[in-house]
Design an enzyme around this catalytic site. Structure first.
Site, short mmCIF file in Angstrom:
data_model
loop_
_atom_site.label_atom_id
_atom_site.label_comp_id
_atom_site.label_asym_id
_atom_site.label_seq_id
_atom_site.Cartn_x
_atom_site.Cartn_y
_atom_site.Cartn_z
N ASP A 4 59.60 75.64 36.97
CA ASP A 4 58.22 75.15 36.97
C ASP A 4 58.02 74.31 38.22
O ASP A 4 58.70 73.30 38.40
CB ASP A 4 58.01 74.31 35.69
CG ASP A 4 56.53 74.02 35.45
OD1 ASP A 4 55.70 74.46 36.27
OD2 ASP A 4 56.23 73.36 34.45
N ASP A 36 52.69 79.15 38.99
CA ASP A 36 53.75 78.23 39.41
C ASP A 36 54.90 78.16 38.40
O ASP A 36 55.63 77.19 38.36
CB ASP A 36 53.16 76.83 39.61
CG ASP A 36 52.51 76.29 38.34
OD1 ASP A 36 52.37 77.06 37.37
OD2 ASP A 36 52.15 75.10 38.32
N GLU A 37 55.05 79.20 37.60
CA GLU A 37 56.03 79.13 36.53
C GLU A 37 56.65 80.50 36.30
O GLU A 37 55.93 81.50 36.32
CB GLU A 37 55.27 78.74 35.25
CG GLU A 37 55.91 77.69 34.40
CD GLU A 37 55.05 77.47 33.16
OE1 GLU A 37 55.62 77.52 32.08
OE2 GLU A 37 53.82 77.29 33.30
#
Lengths: 396, 372
Positions: A9, A107-108
């Protein structure tokens, strides 16, 4: 078979990218989101820097509240094409560690590293190398969790943010979870949390000590799932590719509006960016859906399905506008508009048309516009029909 | 208005025109059929403002008059009655009483003044032809019409009268049918219009027992006159696409296939095709045709091989199976000819041996295969 899953993350992703690109933002409370308009703005915070979090600001907080907490903060609107670019670079780095990557948002991502472990000393050294490459190549930090399943890996990555690195050793799952607050459990929202606390359950360990029967009596099927999660059991695979079912774009107005021109212009912009996404992924769709939320929060969707697969923004826009025109006249103002497309199909497998040569010029133009916008951003070039009429308005 | 009529003929007449009555309408009076009795002739008229139909029926008239009667409810009750004589009577308040045997049914009609007036305009080009022949031409084109409101000009059959030739063309942008009647006697006036699907469906229903049909065409409307029935329709506005330009002339890969064998193979193989695209793959090689499909999502696949008269280069092409089945169903010959060029251009399908005075061709655009 036991697996090793890594969850990654990025830390305060949008804000971190802004601070990377604009050195003057570094070390300052930075809020990426809607325009605060001196505390009267209506959108929400999408991300904020850790400096801003010290003021109690968090994502999804109304922007007006964020402004009241930190009026001297730096508020920026966000540049999604830039974030997408960094996100793609992130995925490229991840590919060096395993091909089994499930991107869950910009973003993960989950990585199944079970079969990559042979290439590294152990899971910890893989994780450290991964973090190092992200810092070296992107100049950003990420938090990582490594565990025997997705659920635990995700909880682990969240425990020591920012720049975190948490590993849950096999066999330690229950011990790891036991002291954690129940609000950390996946799917436990405000309501379930209240019920659990009323039952005297505050930590995951306390939950795990209840019987499965008790929980299923209280919560039904969801109770069985809760019980399994509380013991760290989660058998879902890392899904590296899946059939995308639909794509949509939506937008909340700064101020509820019943201005037809403004509404239809917004639909045109949504259709344009929706179709760009489709063309990027080589997809076409058959069902076009309009979503509309009025000022009283009543929300409606209306769809139309065609025999042709569509990726032309002119058609999507035309359909969205006609669906909208059939719904207006309620006297209510519009708060949010969305345009979506489903029944997707990849372009190979495309039914060819007899009269398509007619639009070959238009296709070339669309390709050119797409590539210019990819290079220079969405504001560079647009169709004249998307130009804000207010700028050249000449009412007389 | 008051008359007596046999249920059977009455039901038949309503059935022939009920199709025009709109299901949903902003103008409720269009849900009615206008009844006009003059002596022993009852004229019934229905309209949706685009298409109108009226039909005459001989009845035992007792009192002349005109009234609009709710179509759906009338149709339903007459449908359920046995074949017995019945009586229909409307009073001055447009209350309609239907009496049959032991039954009595009352409906609320409306004044004829509420019902739109249909005036049939003059037409430029007028011709008369064999009704069954005309019906055949309609049924061979109507299936290819578009239902897509995005392209309204494709939502009807393009009809063109030339000297010594009647031409019908229909396309939905993926397939196209062109049919020419060259035994045609015209008035010498050239005219064309696009006839909406609804008008042709209504006409087709009424053509079965007819011997001849009189057709009148203007650029914005068309009239079909049968022995007892007249259909009037507005033409669809706009330009029909330049269909001649998309008919290929250089398709040099020619194959002859038995129509029934081909059609039943395609039907079986298509069961295993993707449920959205209905994609099948035809692979031509010397002397045979392979028909294949697979559904990656569910893991099914099917493959059949049939004999084909072919000696050209190998060629693979993808089609929507439903489109292909439709086309094969609307040809009459035992064998068909398929002329191809490459996997991304229109295929042309002809019957082997055209019927006398008829010239028909069908086009089908491929589905892009993954390998090209």
């Amino acid at each position: 078979m036991s697996r090793t899953i890594l969850h990654l993350d990025m830390d305060a992703f949008f804000a971190a990218v802004e601070q990377l690109d604009n050195p003057k933002y570094r070390g300052k409370p930075l809020i990426v989101g809607a325009n605060p308009k001196g505390g009267h703005g209506r959108g929400v915070v999408s991300t904020c820097s850790y400096e801003a979090r010290e003021f109690g600001i968090h994502s999804a907080m109304p922007i007006s509240q964020a402004y009241r907490r930190c009026p001297h903060g730096i508020f920026v609107p966000g540049r999604h094409s830039r974030y997408a670019e960094v996100s793609r670079a992130m995925i490229e780095i991840l590919k060096n560690f395993t091909p089994a990557i499930e991107k869950i948002s910009i973003d993960e991502a989950f990585l199944d590293i079970t079969h990559s472990l042979g290439l590294f000393a152990d899971a910890a050294s893989l994780g450290r190398q991964l973090k190092k490459r992200i810092v070296n190549e992107l100049e950003l930090t990420a938090s990582i969790g490594i565990a025997s399943n997705k659920f635990l890996a995700k909880i682990a990555s969240d425990l020591d943010k920012p720049d975190g690195f948490v590993m849950v050793q096999p066999g330690e799952e229950e011990t790891f979870l036991a002291p954690l607050d129940i609000s950390r459990l996946w799917g436990v929202g405000k309501k379930t949390e209240q019920v659990l606390r009323a039952m005297g359950i505050d930590t995951i360990g306390e939950l795990a000590r209840r019987t499965e029967t008790e929980l299923s009596r209280r919560f039904g099927k969801w109770g069985n799932a809760l019980w399994r999660l509380s013991r760290g059991l989660d058998s879902r695979d890392v899904v590296t590719s899946w059939v995308q079912k639909s794509i949509s774009q939506e937008r909340t107005f700064d101020e509820d509006t019943d201005d037809q021109v403004r509404i239809e212009l917004t639909l045109a912009k949504l259709a344009e960016s929706l179709c760009r996404l489709m063309r990027k992924d080589n997809l076409k769709g058959r069902t076009i859906t309009l979503k509309i939320r009025f000022d009283d929060f009543s929300t409606f969707t209306r769809s139309r399905t065609f025999s042709d697969f569509i990726d032309s923004s002119q058609i999507v826009k035309g359909v969205a506008v006609s669906l909208y025109r059939r719904m207006r006249g309620s006297g209510k103002k519009v708060r949010l508009l969305g345009v979506g497309i489903s029944q997707l199909n990849s372009v190979s497998g495309e039914q060819l048309g007899l009269f398509e040569q007619d639009s070959s010029m238009n296709r070339k133009l669309t390709k050119l516009l797409d590539s210019l916008q990819d290079k220079f951003g969405e504001q560079t070039v647009k169709r004249a029909s998307l130009l804000d009429s207010a700028k050249g308005k000449n009412k007389g | 208005m008051k008359f007596r009529v046999n249920r059977k003929e009455f039901y038949q007449a309503i059935q022939n025109i009920i199709g025009v009555v709109p299901v949903k309408t902003t103008l409720p009076v269009l849900g009615n059929i206008l009844f006009d009795l003059q002596e022993s002739t009852l004229t019934m008229t229905g309209t949706d403002l685009e298409v109108s139909i009226s039909t005459k029926l001989s009845v035992q008239g007792e009192r002349d008059g005109t009234v609009a009667i709710p179509a759906k409810i009338l149709f339903e009750i007459v449908k359920e009655l046995p074949d017995i004589p019945m009586q229909l009577e409307a009073d001055e308040d447009f209350k309609v009483a239907l009496t049959a045997d032991k039954g009595f049914y009352k409906l609320s009609g409306e004044s004829k003044d509420e019902f739109p007036q249909i005036s049939i305009e003059e037409t430029d080009a007028n011709f008369e032809m064999d009704a069954q022949r005309f019906d055949g031409m309609i049924s061979k084109t109507l299936f290819a019409v578009s239902t897509d409101e995005l392209r309204t000009t494709l939502m009807g059959v393009y009809m063109k009268v030339l000297d010594g030739e009647l031409r019908l063309v229909a396309t939905d942008g993926h397939r196209l049918v062109k049919i020419i009647d060259s035994k045609f006697n015209s008035s010498g006036v050239q005219q064309e219009t696009i006839v909406p699907t609804k008008a042709l469906n209504l006409l087709s229903k009424n053509l079965a027992k007819e011997e001849t049909i009189k057709v009148g065409i203007s650029d914005d409307h068309i009239v079909f006159r049968l022995s007892e029935t007249t259909i009037f329709s507005k033409g669809i506005e706009g330009q029909f696409p330049n269909y001649e330009r998309v008919i290929p002339i250089d398709n040099d890969k020619k194959v002859i296939i038995n129509r029934d064998l081909f059609s039943s193979s395609v039907k079986r193989v298509s069961i295993f095709s993707n449920s959205i695209t209905h994609q099948i793959r035809l692979s031509l090689s010397s002397g045979s045709l392979d028909i294949r499909s697979e559904d990656i999502e569910f893991g099914g696949e099917a493959r059949e091989k049939i004999d084909a008269d072919y000696s050209g280069d190998n060629l693979d092409v993808g089609y929507n199976a439903n489109y292909l089945i439709d086309i094969l169903r609307h040809l009459n010959s035992d064998e068909i000819e398929l002329h191809l060029k490459d996997p991304v251009s229109a295929g042309v399908i002809y019957p082997t041996g055209q019927e006398e005075g008829e010239d028909i061709l069908m086009l089908l655009m491929p589905i892009r295969l993954n390998d090209n």
